[in-house]
Motif scaffolding. Sequence first.
Motif, short mmCIF file in Angstrom:
data_model
loop_
_atom_site.label_atom_id
_atom_site.label_comp_id
_atom_site.label_asym_id
_atom_site.label_seq_id
_atom_site.Cartn_x
_atom_site.Cartn_y
_atom_site.Cartn_z
N ASP A 14 0.83 -1.21 0.00
CA ASP A 14 0.00 0.00 0.00
C ASP A 14 0.87 1.26 0.00
O ASP A 14 0.57 2.23 -0.71
CB ASP A 14 -0.94 0.02 1.20
CG ASP A 14 -2.04 -1.03 1.12
OD1 ASP A 14 -2.24 -1.62 0.03
OD2 ASP A 14 -2.69 -1.29 2.16
N ALA A 15 1.93 1.26 0.79
CA ALA A 15 2.81 2.43 0.85
C ALA A 15 3.49 2.68 -0.50
O ALA A 15 3.59 3.82 -0.96
CB ALA A 15 3.87 2.24 1.95
N THR A 29 -0.02 8.45 -9.98
CA THR A 29 -1.13 7.77 -10.67
C THR A 29 -1.02 8.02 -12.16
O THR A 29 -0.67 9.09 -12.61
CB THR A 29 -2.46 8.31 -10.14
OG1 THR A 29 -2.50 8.12 -8.73
CG2 THR A 29 -3.64 7.60 -10.78
N ARG A 65 2.35 1.72 -3.49
CA ARG A 65 1.30 2.17 -4.41
C ARG A 65 0.96 3.63 -4.16
O ARG A 65 0.85 4.43 -5.09
CB ARG A 65 0.05 1.31 -4.26
CG ARG A 65 -1.06 1.69 -5.25
CD ARG A 65 -2.42 1.14 -4.89
NE ARG A 65 -2.85 1.72 -3.60
CZ ARG A 65 -3.17 1.02 -2.52
NH1 ARG A 65 -3.15 -0.29 -2.53
NH2 ARG A 65 -3.51 1.61 -1.40
N ASP A 66 0.82 4.02 -2.89
CA ASP A 66 0.43 5.39 -2.55
C ASP A 66 1.51 6.41 -2.88
O ASP A 66 1.22 7.59 -3.07
CB ASP A 66 0.05 5.49 -1.07
CG ASP A 66 -1.23 4.74 -0.75
OD1 ASP A 66 -1.97 4.37 -1.69
OD2 ASP A 66 -1.47 4.48 0.45
N SER A 67 2.76 5.98 -2.96
CA SER A 67 3.85 6.91 -3.25
C SER A 67 4.20 6.96 -4.74
O SER A 67 5.07 7.72 -5.14
CB SER A 67 5.10 6.53 -2.45
OG SER A 67 5.62 5.29 -2.91
N THR A 68 3.50 6.18 -5.56
CA THR A 68 3.75 6.15 -6.99
C THR A 68 2.75 7.05 -7.68
O THR A 68 1.55 6.96 -7.41
CB THR A 68 3.61 4.70 -7.52
OG1 THR A 68 4.52 3.87 -6.81
CG2 THR A 68 3.91 4.62 -9.01
#
Length: 147
Positions: free
Chosen positions: A32-33, A40, A35-38
């Motif tokens: 999740d971390a 969109t 994904r959230d730092s990549t």
Amino acid sequence: MTGPADSIDPVDHRALEITDDPRPEDLTALKDALRDSTPTRADDGYRTLAIFVHDDGLVGGIAGYTHFSWLFVQQLWVDGSRRGTGLGSALLRAAEDEARRRECRGVWLDTYSFQARPFYEAHGYEVFGEIADYPPGHAKYFLKKAL
């Protein structure tokens, strides 16, 4: 002489947890971390794809996901009693057809020298990468096919 890396505070190595049995919640938090730092992207659209054949149990299947307009094949398996019958080819074609419906540009996968490279090449896949001697005495191949 010291360099830029020497000016960085060292990690307290006692805080490092090395494990071959990670907690599922830690793996989820890490995923999740990341994904959230990549950033969109417009075509992010991650979707699982799986096709199975049952006959008194599982006799074949293909699984993977579509993402960024590509299908990644994670697994393709056919029971030994069904190999050579065209079932593997049918599974691969069905996955490719679904990838086209999902507007994918191509398919990619990996396999080993002792597995299915000739099978995939016979279906139009080409090698775009290789890790030699992985595992020792063999190689891991990365293949792709435009749709």
